[in-house]
Design a protein around this motif. Structure first.
Motif, PDB file in Angstrom:
ATOM      1  N   TYR A  18       0.738  -1.211  -0.027  1.00  0.00           N
ATOM      2  CA  TYR A  18       0.041   0.213  -0.001  1.00  0.00           C
ATOM      3  C   TYR A  18       0.884   1.114  -0.086  1.00  0.00           C
ATOM      4  CZ  TYR A  18      -3.124   3.664   1.246  1.00  0.00           C
ATOM      5  OH  TYR A  18      -3.763   4.924   1.304  1.00  0.00           O
ATOM      6  N   ALA A  19       0.970   2.149  -1.167  1.00  0.00           N
ATOM      7  CA  ALA A  19       1.784   3.328  -1.269  1.00  0.00           C
ATOM      8  C   ALA A  19       0.891   4.272  -0.705  1.00  0.00           C
ATOM      9  CB  ALA A  19       2.126   3.475  -2.704  1.00  0.00           C
ATOM     10  N   GLN A  20       1.406   5.247   0.140  1.00  0.00           N
ATOM     11  CA  GLN A  20       0.895   6.602   0.506  1.00  0.00           C
ATOM     12  C   GLN A  20       0.424   7.561  -0.462  1.00  0.00           C
ATOM     13  OE1 GLN A  20       3.161   9.004   2.771  1.00  0.00           O
ATOM     14  NE2 GLN A  20       5.217   8.332   1.962  1.00  0.00           N
ATOM     15  N   GLU A  21       0.949   7.417  -1.688  1.00  0.00           N
ATOM     16  CA  GLU A  21       0.628   8.333  -2.853  1.00  0.00           C
ATOM     17  C   GLU A  21      -0.259   7.472  -3.840  1.00  0.00           C
ATOM     18  OE1 GLU A  21       1.287  11.375  -2.483  1.00  0.00           O
ATOM     19  OE2 GLU A  21       2.508  11.241  -0.717  1.00  0.00           O
ATOM     20  N   HIS A  22      -0.874   6.352  -3.360  1.00  0.00           N
ATOM     21  CA  HIS A  22      -1.664   5.828  -4.258  1.00  0.00           C
ATOM     22  C   HIS A  22      -0.982   5.413  -5.690  1.00  0.00           C
ATOM     23  CE1 HIS A  22      -4.567   8.326  -1.540  1.00  0.00           C
ATOM     24  NE2 HIS A  22      -4.756   6.928  -1.235  1.00  0.00           N
ATOM     25  N   GLU A  23       0.163   5.036  -5.705  1.00  0.00           N
ATOM     26  CA  GLU A  23       0.948   4.958  -7.127  1.00  0.00           C
ATOM     27  C   GLU A  23       0.614   3.484  -7.585  1.00  0.00           C
ATOM     28  OE1 GLU A  23       5.307   3.802  -5.731  1.00  0.00           O
ATOM     29  OE2 GLU A  23       4.828   5.764  -4.953  1.00  0.00           O
ATOM     30  N   THR A  24       0.060   2.544  -6.771  1.00  0.00           N
ATOM     31  CA  THR A  24      -0.455   1.203  -7.276  1.00  0.00           C
ATOM     32  C   THR A  24      -1.624   1.225  -7.896  1.00  0.00           C
ATOM     33  OG1 THR A  24      -1.316   0.829  -5.232  1.00  0.00           O
ATOM     34  CG2 THR A  24       0.925   0.165  -5.247  1.00  0.00           C
ATOM     35  N   LEU A  25      -2.205   2.254  -7.962  1.00  0.00           N
ATOM     36  CA  LEU A  25      -3.559   2.452  -8.747  1.00  0.00           C
ATOM     37  C   LEU A  25      -3.291   3.007 -10.128  1.00  0.00           C
ATOM     38  CD1 LEU A  25      -6.286   4.145  -6.015  1.00  0.00           C
ATOM     39  CD2 LEU A  25      -5.780   1.677  -6.515  1.00  0.00           C
ATOM     40  N   ASP A  26      -4.014   2.488 -10.823  1.00  0.00           N
ATOM     41  CA  ASP A  26      -4.049   3.129 -12.390  1.00  0.00           C
ATOM     42  C   ASP A  26      -5.081   3.980 -12.330  1.00  0.00           C
ATOM     43  OD1 ASP A  26      -4.051   3.707 -15.135  1.00  0.00           O
ATOM     44  OD2 ASP A  26      -4.286   1.693 -15.699  1.00  0.00           O
ATOM     45  N   HIS A  27      -4.639   5.497 -12.509  1.00  0.00           N
ATOM     46  CA  HIS A  27      -5.621   6.492 -12.221  1.00  0.00           C
ATOM     47  C   HIS A  27      -6.311   6.635 -13.513  1.00  0.00           C
ATOM     48  CE1 HIS A  27      -3.354   8.582  -8.520  1.00  0.00           C
ATOM     49  NE2 HIS A  27      -3.604   7.280  -8.437  1.00  0.00           N
ATOM     50  N   ASP A  28      -5.958   6.273 -14.490  1.00  0.00           N
ATOM     51  CA  ASP A  28      -6.746   6.356 -15.915  1.00  0.00           C
ATOM     52  C   ASP A  28      -7.680   5.190 -16.010  1.00  0.00           C
ATOM     53  OD1 ASP A  28      -5.327   8.814 -16.784  1.00  0.00           O
ATOM     54  OD2 ASP A  28      -3.634   7.355 -17.495  1.00  0.00           O
ATOM     55  N   ALA A  29      -7.553   4.071 -15.263  1.00  0.00           N
ATOM     56  CA  ALA A  29      -8.370   2.869 -15.178  1.00  0.00           C
ATOM     57  C   ALA A  29      -9.716   3.210 -14.311  1.00  0.00           C
ATOM     58  CB  ALA A  29      -7.763   1.641 -15.027  1.00  0.00           C
ATOM     59  N   SER A  30     -10.683   2.455 -14.698  1.00  0.00           N
ATOM     60  CA  SER A  30     -11.730   2.472 -13.723  1.00  0.00           C
ATOM     61  C   SER A  30     -11.668   1.817 -12.572  1.00  0.00           C
ATOM     62  CB  SER A  30     -13.271   1.762 -14.325  1.00  0.00           C
ATOM     63  OG  SER A  30     -13.101   0.446 -14.510  1.00  0.00           O
ATOM     64  N   VAL A  31     -12.718   1.875 -11.491  1.00  0.00           N
ATOM     65  CA  VAL A  31     -12.502   1.251 -10.189  1.00  0.00           C
ATOM     66  C   VAL A  31     -12.405  -0.008 -10.550  1.00  0.00           C
ATOM     67  CG1 VAL A  31     -13.900   0.980  -8.113  1.00  0.00           C
ATOM     68  CG2 VAL A  31     -13.652   3.164  -8.919  1.00  0.00           C
ATOM     69  N   TRP A  32     -13.346  -0.764 -11.406  1.00  0.00           N
ATOM     70  CA  TRP A  32     -13.600  -2.105 -11.607  1.00  0.00           C
ATOM     71  C   TRP A  32     -12.235  -2.642 -12.230  1.00  0.00           C
ATOM     72  CZ3 TRP A  32     -15.379  -6.344 -10.383  1.00  0.00           C
ATOM     73  CH2 TRP A  32     -15.766  -7.538 -11.018  1.00  0.00           C
ATOM     74  N   ASP A  33     -11.791  -1.850 -13.241  1.00  0.00           N
ATOM     75  CA  ASP A  33     -10.470  -2.450 -13.795  1.00  0.00           C
ATOM     76  C   ASP A  33      -9.435  -2.552 -12.809  1.00  0.00           C
ATOM     77  OD1 ASP A  33     -11.830  -2.803 -16.060  1.00  0.00           O
ATOM     78  OD2 ASP A  33     -11.311  -0.870 -17.295  1.00  0.00           O
ATOM     79  N   ASN A  34      -9.357  -1.577 -11.978  1.00  0.00           N
ATOM     80  CA  ASN A  34      -8.120  -1.335 -11.022  1.00  0.00           C
ATOM     81  C   ASN A  34      -8.339  -2.961 -10.230  1.00  0.00           C
ATOM     82  OD1 ASN A  34      -6.134   0.804 -10.332  1.00  0.00           O
ATOM     83  ND2 ASN A  34      -7.970   1.610 -11.377  1.00  0.00           N
ATOM     84  N   ILE A  35      -9.380  -3.173  -9.623  1.00  0.00           N
ATOM     85  CA  ILE A  35      -9.572  -4.412  -8.788  1.00  0.00           C
ATOM     86  C   ILE A  35      -9.449  -5.645  -9.507  1.00  0.00           C
ATOM     87  CG2 ILE A  35     -12.117  -4.547  -8.892  1.00  0.00           C
ATOM     88  CD1 ILE A  35     -10.096  -4.838  -5.617  1.00  0.00           C
ATOM     89  N   ARG A  36      -9.926  -5.705 -10.977  1.00  0.00           N
ATOM     90  CA  ARG A  36      -9.702  -6.752 -11.622  1.00  0.00           C
ATOM     91  C   ARG A  36      -8.125  -7.061 -12.102  1.00  0.00           C
ATOM     92  NH1 ARG A  36     -11.403 -11.305 -12.135  1.00  0.00           N
ATOM     93  NH2 ARG A  36     -13.436 -10.951 -12.671  1.00  0.00           N
ATOM     94  N   ASN A  37      -7.443  -6.286 -12.164  1.00  0.00           N
ATOM     95  CA  ASN A  37      -6.015  -6.048 -12.590  1.00  0.00           C
ATOM     96  C   ASN A  37      -5.369  -6.851 -11.311  1.00  0.00           C
ATOM     97  OD1 ASN A  37      -6.584  -5.034 -15.095  1.00  0.00           O
ATOM     98  ND2 ASN A  37      -6.010  -3.048 -14.456  1.00  0.00           N
ATOM     99  N   VAL A  38      -5.681  -6.489 -10.154  1.00  0.00           N
ATOM    100  CA  VAL A  38      -5.168  -6.779  -9.067  1.00  0.00           C
ATOM    101  C   VAL A  38      -5.223  -8.298  -8.830  1.00  0.00           C
ATOM    102  CG1 VAL A  38      -5.042  -6.937  -6.393  1.00  0.00           C
ATOM    103  CG2 VAL A  38      -4.680  -4.675  -7.778  1.00  0.00           C
TER     104      VAL A  38
END
Length: 542
Positions: free
Chosen positions: A403-423
């Protein structure tokens, strides 16, 4: 000064704010509050001109300083000192002086050297006329008070952690605001989104005093109650149910009392209206049985409907994310070890010779002053950076969740769903939807780009990814930042019951107490010790 009228804000198809009027004048110190997802960060971005409203007009006058939750990238090759001085246009002048000084030392030809000396003299005169030397000292003091010591200032922004870059940006904004205008006061309007993130206790206390003395406008989003109590004189409450901004021209303590009274009044009005509407409908039903009274019955029913529609919707209790970590994936006795880790950025050595072993289910807290390399160590352990020397070795069955404090593990261009699916690409869809629902993501919000989420929502999404990963070693860097009090409690409860290993970096003593650590790693020396309550006093100072 900022004036907004007829403001409508949306997140996808969801209306956050409708027909709102907001005004920030010199001397206004406004706390922008509301539950996570109510639109606080979006509102601040729009007021700062970083985003456009769906409808409405905004007029801005004077200088503005905007601190977003996530650090801006910009030119990472400039030094921290140059970035701060750029707030008053002194950075380029300083670079020109340094260049002329180098030419003076390198030139052999007397005539060319004399020209370089004359050029340096003119530059220095201009620099001094702009208060350059005094300003350099002032900038250094502000940086020091925000946990940026002198040895960090010459470093390029690209070598600094996300938290350090954000403190540089805050220093730049405050440095600009500290410059008095023609009337001897600052005309700068400050728009600050969670300014106490990444600050230690001393820096937070200094920031509170600075903001109290600021005579320009201020709008601040913060979960730091002490800051709100000591600084603000007005409150804007964003009501996520009604999509409205309630304005309270009072300090934090009186606002809390007034807010509680308003909610009681709305519940009372709703109950009375429902009682009257029920009576009207009962009368309408009686009259409707008679053909001669049918029109009167319809009119009564319409009056009952109108009575209810004109009232505010009943306040629903704030939803809270139901966070719980599943059983971690099986692993060996020591799933992660590291030996001889060192890391430098340019000439700045962060740490060297760090050894550690993370045993199955162990709980470890990393402590160190700002800049000691706590975030860097987690990034090395998580494989996000490569050490200059040393090695991180994976034991049997290691599965890391970072878990990165700056949320760098998230793909900011992708949707909420795509982020969880990629993980968790192999997890059944329904289980992922259930997990997202527990973290308060559902319906149209699953299509929303992660970059448009508030800081608290990004935190929840990143944590949902950790839950879905079944990690057996969690590397957590300030996991309680940006969370409202209710969500924070849920995170701490989940942390206390997690059976896997955790390596935690935090300024939050409550997070350390919930973790119940067995070990502490002290940076930059990398010394390892058994945890004791004596270390708890160092958490907020670290």
């Amino acid at each position: 000064m900022i004036s907004a009228s007829g403001l409508e804000l949306r997140a996808g198809s969801r209306i956050l704010l409708s027909d709102a009027t907001m005004r920030v004048q010199p001397g206004d110190r406004i706390g922008l509050v509301g539950r996570n997802g109510a639109g606080k960060t979006t509102s601040l971005r729009v007021l700062a001109g970083e985003d456009h409203p769906h409808a409405g007009e905004i007029v801005r006058r004077g200088e503005m300083g905007y601190l977003p939750q996530d650090p801006r990238e910009g030119d990472l090759s400039v030094s921290a000192k140059e970035r701060v001085l750029s707030a008053r246009g002194l950075d380029q002048m300083l670079r020109d002086m340094e260049k002329a000084q180098s030419e003076m030392a390198e030139l052999i030809d007397d005539r060319q050297r004399d020209k370089a000396i004359a050029r340096y003299g003119r530059l220095e005169e201009r620099f001094a006329a702009r208060g350059g030397y005094a300003a350099e000292g002032e900038a250094a003091r502000i940086c020091g008070n925000l946990g940026l010591p002198d040895n960090v200032l010459p470093q390029s922004l690209g070598t600094l952690s996300g938290g350090q870059r954000r403190r540089v940006e805050l220093a730049r904004i405050l440095f600009a605001a500290a410059e008095a205008g023609p009337g001897g006061t600052s005309a700068t309007t400050l728009l600050l989104d969670e300014p106490t993130n990444h600050l230690d206790a001393d820096s937070i206390a200094w920031l509170r005093d600075f903001l109290k003395a600021h005579d320009g406008g201020l709008v601040v989003i913060s979960h730091d109650v002490d800051l709100l109590e000591s600084v603000i004189n007005k409150v804007w409450y964003l009501d996520a149910v009604r999509g409205e901004a309630d304005i309270y021209n009072m300090d934090w303590k009186r606002y809390q009392e007034a807010r509680a009274d308003d909610e009681k009044r709305r519940r009372r009005e709703r109950a009375n209206a429902e009682k009257k509407a029920t009576t009207l409908r009962a009368q309408a039903d009686k009259l409707g049985a008679k053909a001669t009274k049918a029109v009167a019955a319809k009119n009564m029913a319409r009056r009952a409907d109108k009575m209810l529609s004109e009232l505010d919707e009943e306040q629903t209790s704030e939803k809270v994310a139901k966070i719980s970590f599943p059983e971690p994936a099986p692993c060996g006795r020591t799933p992660m070890t590291a030996s001889g880790l060192s890391k430098s950025y340019g000439s700045l050595e962060i740490f060297s010779g760090v050894d550690l072993a993370i045993d199955r289910g162990s709980k470890v807290v990393v402590l160190g002053l700002n800049g000691a390399g706590k975030t860097t160590l987690l990034r090395l352990l998580g494989g996000k950076e490569i050490p200059d020397s040393g090695v991180v070795e994976a034991g049997y069955g290691l599965r890391v969740g970072y878990y990165a404090q700056e949320h760098e593990t998230l793909d900011h261009d992708a949707s909420v769903w795509d982020n969880i699916r990629n993980v968790a690409p192999e997890t059944p869809e329904q289980r992922l939807r259930t997990t997202l629902g527990a973290f308060l993501f559902s319906g149209e919000q699953l299509k929303q780009p992660a970059g448009t989420l508030s800081g608290g929502e990004k935190t929840r999404l990143a944590l949902a990814g950790l839950v879905s990963s079944a990690a057996n070693v969690l590397l957590l860097d300030e996991p309680t930042n940006n969370l409202d009090p209710a969500s924070r409690e849920q995170v701490l409860d989940a942390l206390s019951s997690f059976t896997g290993a955790v390596v935690l970096v935090t300024h939050d003593p409550g997070a350390v107490e919930a973790l119940e650590p067995e070990k502490v790693i002290l940076l930059p020396d990398g010394n390892e010790d058994h945890w004791s309550e004596e270390y708890l006093d160092l958490v907020q100072l670290a």
